[in-house]
Design a protein around this motif. Structure first.
Motif, PDB file in Angstrom:
ATOM      1  N   GLY A  29      30.730  35.742  42.721  1.00 17.12           N
ATOM      2  CA  GLY A  29      29.502  35.831  42.622  1.00 17.12           C
ATOM      3  C   GLY A  29      29.099  37.190  42.116  1.00 17.12           C
ATOM      4  O   GLY A  29      27.818  37.498  41.740  1.00 17.12           O
ATOM      5  N   LEU A  30      30.077  38.053  41.689  1.00 16.61           N
ATOM      6  CA  LEU A  30      29.671  39.391  41.091  1.00 16.61           C
ATOM      7  C   LEU A  30      30.147  39.124  39.519  1.00 16.61           C
ATOM      8  O   LEU A  30      31.232  38.739  39.247  1.00 16.61           O
ATOM      9  CB  LEU A  30      30.537  40.313  41.656  1.00 16.61           C
ATOM     10  N   SER A  31      29.335  39.842  38.752  1.00 17.22           N
ATOM     11  CA  SER A  31      29.635  40.169  37.300  1.00 17.22           C
ATOM     12  C   SER A  31      30.927  41.196  37.238  1.00 17.22           C
ATOM     13  O   SER A  31      30.699  42.166  37.740  1.00 17.22           O
ATOM     14  CB  SER A  31      28.683  40.507  36.251  1.00 17.22           C
ATOM     15  N   THR A  32      31.978  40.704  36.685  1.00 15.06           N
ATOM     16  CA  THR A  32      33.123  41.437  36.605  1.00 15.06           C
ATOM     17  C   THR A  32      33.515  41.825  35.126  1.00 15.06           C
ATOM     18  O   THR A  32      33.354  40.806  34.319  1.00 15.06           O
ATOM     19  CB  THR A  32      34.218  41.063  37.552  1.00 15.06           C
ATOM     20  N   TYR A  33      34.069  42.844  34.995  1.00 15.30           N
ATOM     21  CA  TYR A  33      34.429  43.185  33.521  1.00 15.30           C
ATOM     22  C   TYR A  33      36.222  42.963  33.660  1.00 15.30           C
ATOM     23  O   TYR A  33      36.713  43.776  34.357  1.00 15.30           O
ATOM     24  CB  TYR A  33      34.364  44.419  33.095  1.00 15.30           C
ATOM     25  N   VAL A  34      36.618  41.983  33.012  1.00 17.83           N
ATOM     26  CA  VAL A  34      38.198  41.757  32.936  1.00 17.83           C
ATOM     27  C   VAL A  34      38.933  42.067  31.711  1.00 17.83           C
ATOM     28  O   VAL A  34      38.432  41.618  30.733  1.00 17.83           O
ATOM     29  CB  VAL A  34      38.537  40.297  33.453  1.00 17.83           C
ATOM     30  N   THR A  35      40.090  42.762  31.775  1.00 21.04           N
ATOM     31  CA  THR A  35      40.858  43.043  30.609  1.00 21.04           C
ATOM     32  C   THR A  35      42.311  42.821  30.997  1.00 21.04           C
ATOM     33  O   THR A  35      42.679  43.017  32.020  1.00 21.04           O
ATOM     34  CB  THR A  35      40.516  44.551  29.993  1.00 21.04           C
ATOM     35  N   GLY A  36      42.946  42.656  29.763  1.00 18.66           N
ATOM     36  CA  GLY A  36      44.599  42.530  30.152  1.00 18.66           C
ATOM     37  C   GLY A  36      45.133  41.011  29.830  1.00 18.66           C
ATOM     38  O   GLY A  36      44.387  40.272  29.700  1.00 18.66           O
ATOM     39  N   SER A  37      46.082  40.845  30.227  1.00 22.06           N
ATOM     40  CA  SER A  37      47.043  39.552  29.904  1.00 22.06           C
ATOM     41  C   SER A  37      46.518  38.545  31.044  1.00 22.06           C
ATOM     42  O   SER A  37      46.722  39.094  32.215  1.00 22.06           O
ATOM     43  CB  SER A  37      48.447  39.651  29.938  1.00 22.06           C
ATOM     44  N   PRO A  38      46.094  37.332  30.666  1.00 20.55           N
ATOM     45  CA  PRO A  38      45.955  36.501  31.659  1.00 20.55           C
ATOM     46  C   PRO A  38      47.169  35.849  32.493  1.00 20.55           C
ATOM     47  O   PRO A  38      47.169  35.374  33.477  1.00 20.55           O
ATOM     48  CB  PRO A  38      45.322  35.319  30.888  1.00 20.55           C
ATOM     49  N   ASN A  39      48.368  36.435  32.047  1.00 22.22           N
ATOM     50  CA  ASN A  39      49.504  35.897  32.455  1.00 22.22           C
ATOM     51  C   ASN A  39      50.164  37.113  33.520  1.00 22.22           C
ATOM     52  O   ASN A  39      51.139  36.848  33.998  1.00 22.22           O
ATOM     53  CB  ASN A  39      50.587  35.612  31.397  1.00 22.22           C
ATOM     54  N   ALA A  40      49.532  38.141  33.637  1.00 19.44           N
ATOM     55  CA  ALA A  40      49.987  39.329  34.366  1.00 19.44           C
ATOM     56  C   ALA A  40      50.156  38.871  35.767  1.00 19.44           C
ATOM     57  O   ALA A  40      49.397  37.965  36.486  1.00 19.44           O
ATOM     58  CB  ALA A  40      49.035  40.393  34.463  1.00 19.44           C
ATOM     59  N   LYS A  41      51.056  39.561  36.652  1.00 16.84           N
ATOM     60  CA  LYS A  41      51.332  39.380  37.959  1.00 16.84           C
ATOM     61  C   LYS A  41      50.725  40.233  38.814  1.00 16.84           C
ATOM     62  O   LYS A  41      50.882  40.168  40.230  1.00 16.84           O
ATOM     63  CB  LYS A  41      52.871  39.053  38.116  1.00 16.84           C
ATOM     64  N   HIS A  42      50.123  41.417  38.380  1.00 17.39           N
ATOM     65  CA  HIS A  42      49.698  42.479  39.171  1.00 17.39           C
ATOM     66  C   HIS A  42      48.338  42.628  38.344  1.00 17.39           C
ATOM     67  O   HIS A  42      48.138  42.574  37.370  1.00 17.39           O
ATOM     68  CB  HIS A  42      50.643  43.485  39.131  1.00 17.39           C
ATOM     69  N   ALA A  43      47.643  43.267  39.283  1.00 17.80           N
ATOM     70  CA  ALA A  43      46.049  43.837  38.853  1.00 17.80           C
ATOM     71  C   ALA A  43      45.801  45.034  39.593  1.00 17.80           C
ATOM     72  O   ALA A  43      46.445  45.449  40.653  1.00 17.80           O
ATOM     73  CB  ALA A  43      45.060  42.818  39.403  1.00 17.80           C
ATOM     74  N   ILE A  44      44.801  45.753  39.115  1.00 14.97           N
ATOM     75  CA  ILE A  44      44.266  46.898  39.602  1.00 14.97           C
ATOM     76  C   ILE A  44      42.638  46.536  39.609  1.00 14.97           C
ATOM     77  O   ILE A  44      42.123  46.179  38.751  1.00 14.97           O
ATOM     78  CB  ILE A  44      44.399  48.249  38.643  1.00 14.97           C
ATOM     79  N   ILE A  45      42.228  46.742  41.042  1.00 15.71           N
ATOM     80  CA  ILE A  45      40.707  46.482  41.124  1.00 15.71           C
ATOM     81  C   ILE A  45      40.117  47.896  41.453  1.00 15.71           C
ATOM     82  O   ILE A  45      40.355  48.729  42.384  1.00 15.71           O
ATOM     83  CB  ILE A  45      40.610  45.413  42.224  1.00 15.71           C
ATOM     84  N   LEU A  46      39.293  47.994  40.537  1.00 18.08           N
ATOM     85  CA  LEU A  46      38.191  49.491  40.995  1.00 18.08           C
ATOM     86  C   LEU A  46      36.951  48.997  41.466  1.00 18.08           C
ATOM     87  O   LEU A  46      36.191  48.267  40.678  1.00 18.08           O
ATOM     88  CB  LEU A  46      38.258  50.053  39.656  1.00 18.08           C
ATOM     89  N   ILE A  47      36.495  49.292  42.439  1.00 19.58           N
ATOM     90  CA  ILE A  47      35.224  49.137  43.070  1.00 19.58           C
ATOM     91  C   ILE A  47      34.721  50.732  43.284  1.00 19.58           C
ATOM     92  O   ILE A  47      35.107  51.453  43.949  1.00 19.58           O
ATOM     93  CB  ILE A  47      35.496  48.238  44.360  1.00 19.58           C
ATOM     94  N   SER A  48      33.279  50.399  42.904  1.00 16.98           N
ATOM     95  CA  SER A  48      32.633  51.667  43.085  1.00 16.98           C
ATOM     96  C   SER A  48      31.263  51.343  43.884  1.00 16.98           C
ATOM     97  O   SER A  48      30.475  50.335  43.999  1.00 16.98           O
ATOM     98  CB  SER A  48      31.816  52.110  41.716  1.00 16.98           C
ATOM     99  N   ASP A  49      31.173  52.307  44.802  1.00 18.62           N
ATOM    100  CA  ASP A  49      29.754  52.150  45.736  1.00 18.62           C
ATOM    101  C   ASP A  49      28.630  52.811  44.898  1.00 18.62           C
ATOM    102  O   ASP A  49      28.835  52.913  44.088  1.00 18.62           O
ATOM    103  CB  ASP A  49      30.086  52.643  47.381  1.00 18.62           C
ATOM    104  N   ILE A  50      27.623  52.805  45.758  1.00 16.08           N
ATOM    105  CA  ILE A  50      26.427  53.145  45.262  1.00 16.08           C
ATOM    106  C   ILE A  50      26.235  54.366  44.935  1.00 16.08           C
ATOM    107  O   ILE A  50      25.266  55.150  44.279  1.00 16.08           O
ATOM    108  CB  ILE A  50      25.141  52.560  46.176  1.00 16.08           C
TER     109      ILE A  50
END
Length: 55
Positions: free
Chosen positions: A27-48
């Motif tokens: 339900g959130l608009s997210t910006y995604v980059t990188g390989s769709p076959n990647a097995k790991h991810a970094i998720i960056l979340i910013s508060d207000i």
């Protein structure tokens, strides 16, 4: 304390700003980059307040 205005005016994600794309994730608009076959991810979340949380 922050008012409701902080949450009712989210930033606009620009899909032309880099190599990724904008998509909906839980339900959130997210910006995604990188390989769709990647097995790991970094998720960056910013508060207000601009504080980042790394998951």
């Amino acid at each position: 304390m922050a008012g409701h205005e902080c949450c009712s005016n989210p930033p606009t994600l620009d899909p032309s700003a880099g190599a990724g794309h904008v998509e909906q994730l839980c339900g959130l608009s997210t910006y995604v980059t990188g390989s769709p076959n990647a097995k790991h991810a970094i998720i960056l979340i910013s508060d207000i307040f601009g504080t980042y949380t790394f998951l």
